[in-house]
Design a protein around this motif. Structure first.
Motif, PDB file in Angstrom:
ATOM      1  N   UNK A 219       0.745  -1.380  -0.131  1.00 43.90           N
ATOM      2  CA  UNK A 219      -0.194  -0.151   0.121  1.00 43.90           C
ATOM      3  C   UNK A 219       0.941   0.886  -0.095  1.00 43.90           C
ATOM      4  N   UNK A 220       2.090   1.125   1.070  1.00 45.61           N
ATOM      5  CA  UNK A 220       3.058   2.831   1.073  1.00 45.61           C
ATOM      6  C   UNK A 220       3.570   2.783  -0.475  1.00 45.61           C
ATOM      7  N   UNK A 221       3.782   1.952  -1.296  1.00 44.38           N
ATOM      8  CA  UNK A 221       4.112   0.914  -2.914  1.00 44.38           C
ATOM      9  C   UNK A 221       3.190   2.633  -3.912  1.00 44.38           C
ATOM     10  N   UNK A 222       2.215   1.356  -3.989  1.00 45.49           N
ATOM     11  CA  UNK A 222       1.090   2.091  -4.789  1.00 45.49           C
ATOM     12  C   UNK A 222       0.951   3.588  -4.336  1.00 45.49           C
ATOM     13  N   UNK A 223       0.503   4.009  -2.416  1.00 44.95           N
ATOM     14  CA  UNK A 223       1.261   5.862  -2.524  1.00 44.95           C
ATOM     15  C   UNK A 223       2.453   6.424  -2.758  1.00 44.95           C
ATOM     16  N   UNK A 224       3.340   6.193  -2.973  1.00 48.05           N
ATOM     17  CA  UNK A 224       4.767   6.151  -3.797  1.00 48.05           C
ATOM     18  C   UNK A 224       4.516   6.478  -4.829  1.00 48.05           C
ATOM     19  N   UNK A 225       4.412   5.539  -5.871  1.00 50.29           N
ATOM     20  CA  UNK A 225       3.854   5.350  -7.409  1.00 50.29           C
ATOM     21  C   UNK A 225       3.511   6.747  -7.753  1.00 50.29           C
ATOM     22  N   UNK A 226       2.265   6.491  -6.945  1.00 52.45           N
ATOM     23  CA  UNK A 226       1.006   7.494  -7.376  1.00 52.45           C
ATOM     24  C   UNK A 226       0.477   9.013  -7.053  1.00 52.45           C
ATOM     25  N   UNK A 227       2.125   9.290  -5.730  1.00 55.62           N
ATOM     26  CA  UNK A 227       2.178  10.662  -5.728  1.00 55.62           C
ATOM     27  C   UNK A 227       3.475  11.012  -6.464  1.00 55.62           C
ATOM     28  N   UNK A 228       4.428  10.337  -6.988  1.00 54.06           N
ATOM     29  CA  UNK A 228       5.544  10.735  -7.943  1.00 54.06           C
ATOM     30  C   UNK A 228       5.599  11.034  -9.432  1.00 54.06           C
ATOM     31  N   UNK A 229       3.586  10.170  -9.939  1.00 55.70           N
ATOM     32  CA  UNK A 229       3.597   9.878 -10.952  1.00 55.70           C
ATOM     33  C   UNK A 229       3.401  11.556 -11.296  1.00 55.70           C
ATOM     34  N   UNK A 230       1.579  11.817 -10.448  1.00 57.67           N
ATOM     35  CA  UNK A 230       1.429  12.693 -10.231  1.00 57.67           C
ATOM     36  C   UNK A 230       1.913  13.708 -10.571  1.00 57.67           C
ATOM     37  N   UNK A 231       2.852  13.947 -10.060  1.00 57.42           N
ATOM     38  CA  UNK A 231       3.270  14.892  -9.634  1.00 57.42           C
ATOM     39  C   UNK A 231       4.301  15.414 -11.228  1.00 57.42           C
ATOM     40  N   UNK A 232       4.623  14.191 -11.444  1.00 56.66           N
ATOM     41  CA  UNK A 232       4.612  14.327 -12.931  1.00 56.66           C
ATOM     42  C   UNK A 232       4.606  15.261 -14.148  1.00 56.66           C
ATOM     43  N   UNK A 233       3.408  14.146 -14.334  1.00 56.10           N
ATOM     44  CA  UNK A 233       2.324  14.852 -15.011  1.00 56.10           C
ATOM     45  C   UNK A 233       1.465  16.048 -14.435  1.00 56.10           C
ATOM     46  N   UNK A 234       1.048  16.276 -13.541  1.00 56.28           N
ATOM     47  CA  UNK A 234       0.183  17.486 -13.273  1.00 56.28           C
ATOM     48  C   UNK A 234       1.685  18.854 -13.321  1.00 56.28           C
ATOM     49  N   UNK A 235       2.591  18.620 -13.848  1.00 59.50           N
ATOM     50  CA  UNK A 235       3.853  19.705 -13.871  1.00 59.50           C
ATOM     51  C   UNK A 235       3.674  19.876 -15.274  1.00 59.50           C
ATOM     52  N   UNK A 236       3.476  18.140 -16.390  1.00 60.65           N
ATOM     53  CA  UNK A 236       3.566  18.458 -17.544  1.00 60.65           C
ATOM     54  C   UNK A 236       5.146  17.721 -18.083  1.00 60.65           C
ATOM     55  N   UNK A 237       5.834  16.861 -17.022  1.00 58.70           N
ATOM     56  CA  UNK A 237       7.198  16.878 -17.424  1.00 58.70           C
ATOM     57  C   UNK A 237       7.766  15.486 -18.360  1.00 58.70           C
ATOM     58  N   UNK A 238       8.392  15.445 -19.082  1.00 58.92           N
ATOM     59  CA  UNK A 238       8.493  14.952 -20.170  1.00 58.92           C
ATOM     60  C   UNK A 238       9.038  13.463 -19.286  1.00 58.92           C
ATOM     61  N   UNK A 239       8.708  12.473 -19.888  1.00 54.03           N
ATOM     62  CA  UNK A 239       8.735  11.061 -19.400  1.00 54.03           C
ATOM     63  C   UNK A 239       8.697  10.440 -20.592  1.00 54.03           C
ATOM     64  N   UNK A 240       9.653   9.690 -21.211  1.00 57.64           N
ATOM     65  CA  UNK A 240      10.203   9.197 -22.412  1.00 57.64           C
ATOM     66  C   UNK A 240       9.399   7.936 -23.284  1.00 57.64           C
ATOM     67  N   UNK A 241       8.777   7.097 -22.203  1.00 56.23           N
ATOM     68  CA  UNK A 241       8.324   6.032 -21.997  1.00 56.23           C
ATOM     69  C   UNK A 241       7.336   6.265 -22.662  1.00 56.23           C
ATOM     70  N   UNK A 242       5.907   6.498 -21.893  1.00 56.35           N
ATOM     71  CA  UNK A 242       5.239   6.735 -22.048  1.00 56.35           C
ATOM     72  C   UNK A 242       4.598   7.985 -23.121  1.00 56.35           C
ATOM     73  N   UNK A 243       5.589   9.234 -23.049  1.00 52.43           N
ATOM     74  CA  UNK A 243       6.093  10.395 -24.770  1.00 52.43           C
ATOM     75  C   UNK A 243       6.017   9.339 -25.528  1.00 52.43           C
ATOM     76  N   UNK A 244       6.544   8.004 -25.338  1.00 59.10           N
ATOM     77  CA  UNK A 244       6.889   6.935 -26.935  1.00 59.10           C
ATOM     78  C   UNK A 244       6.013   7.084 -27.728  1.00 59.10           C
ATOM     79  N   UNK A 245       4.638   6.021 -26.133  1.00 61.50           N
ATOM     80  CA  UNK A 245       3.240   6.093 -27.231  1.00 61.50           C
ATOM     81  C   UNK A 245       2.233   6.988 -27.643  1.00 61.50           C
TER      82      UNK A 245
END
Length: 285
Positions: A210-236
């Protein structure tokens, strides 16, 4: 053997001894810096020890699974289009963005950005060579990109067939991700790689799912909300735009992907692996 080499060997022995002394902390207590670093180095070496075909298939799986984030992004964009302003849609999309990451990371598939700092640490600890790191990165990137491109083909076909999104949604997302200047994408990708490297470190520091899910969700939401570029999702995202819209050319795709990969690698390797490792080393001296 000269004095400088002897000094480096002694220093490395002291570092290894300090890492070996990092015993598991008691249940309920936070893990120490040394304990997390030791676990990361061990996990990284385990990946190096896997057969190339295993690494390739695992990274291919990650590229496929991350496509489910893209499926949700396109579906949500199409659902909200015309109901709210477009800039609001891109912010709301950040809350479904983490789903693919949760699938990939908890499923133990090899994702380049999440593994960048992890695979760099054994090199910094003199357990693996730079050449072996670059070879491993190449395999992981290849698998991630091929899997992502395959998912892009599926999404471009299935979305309109199911009526959940259309080519206009695919095009809008691709343009939104790739329309920035090269320098902007590079710095943005460095920040994204930094966050993903930190994600790997925080997951190693956590003790339960549960802690890991919360961490993954928190970090990747920050990444997406700020519009930062992720090479693997961006690839798709960008490849789907390339195969379905004249607004995204082959050069647009290649330029975006190459710059974002370099940025993500620098962010994870330098701002997480190197800094975390050197902080530990300086404490040993």
């Amino acid at each position: 053997m000269n004095a400088k080499s002897t000094e480096k060997e002694i220093e490395q022995q002291a570092i290894d001894k300090k890492l070996d002394a990092a015993l598991p902390s008691e249940e309920g207590n936070p893990k120490s810096h040394g304990e997390i670093l030791k676990q990361q180095i061990i996990d990284g070496q385990e990946t190096y020890d896997k057969k190339p075909i295993s690494i390739l298939l695992s990274s291919l799986t990650a590229g496929l699974e991350i496509g489910f984030s893209y499926l949700l992004l396109c579906t949500l964009y199409s659902f909200l289009l015309g109901k709210v302003q477009e800039d609001t849609i891109f912010k709301v999309m950040s809350f479904v963005y983490p789903i693919g990451f949760i699938m990939v990371i908890l499923g133990q598939s090899i994702l380049f950005t999440e593994q960048t700092s992890l695979l760099t640490l054994p090199v910094l600890n003199k357990k693996r060579s730079v050449g072996s790191l670059l070879k491993l990165w190449s395999l992981v990137i290849l698998g991630n990109l091929v899997g992502g491109c395959f998912m892009a083909f599926i999404m471009v076909w299935i979305g309109p067939k199911l009526g959940i999104f259309n080519v206009q949604s695919i095009e809008a997302i691709a343009v939104h991700v790739s329309h920035y200047a090269t320098s902007v994408i590079l710095v943005s990708a460095i920040l994204a790689g930094w966050l993903m490297g930190l994600l790997s470190w925080l997951i190693a520091a956590s003790r339960d799912t549960l802690s890991r899910i919360a961490i993954i969700y928190m970090i990747t939401t920050v990444l997406a909300f700020a519009g930062l570029h992720h090479s693997i999702v961006g690839n798709v995202e960008v490849f789907a735009g390339f195969i379905s819209s004249p607004k995204i050319t082959g050069m647009d795709y290649v330029a975006f992907e190459s710059v974002s990969l370099v940025g993500n690698a620098l962010g994870g390797a330098v701002f997480v692996a190197l800094l975390k490792y050197r902080a530990f080393v300086y404490d040993v001296k």
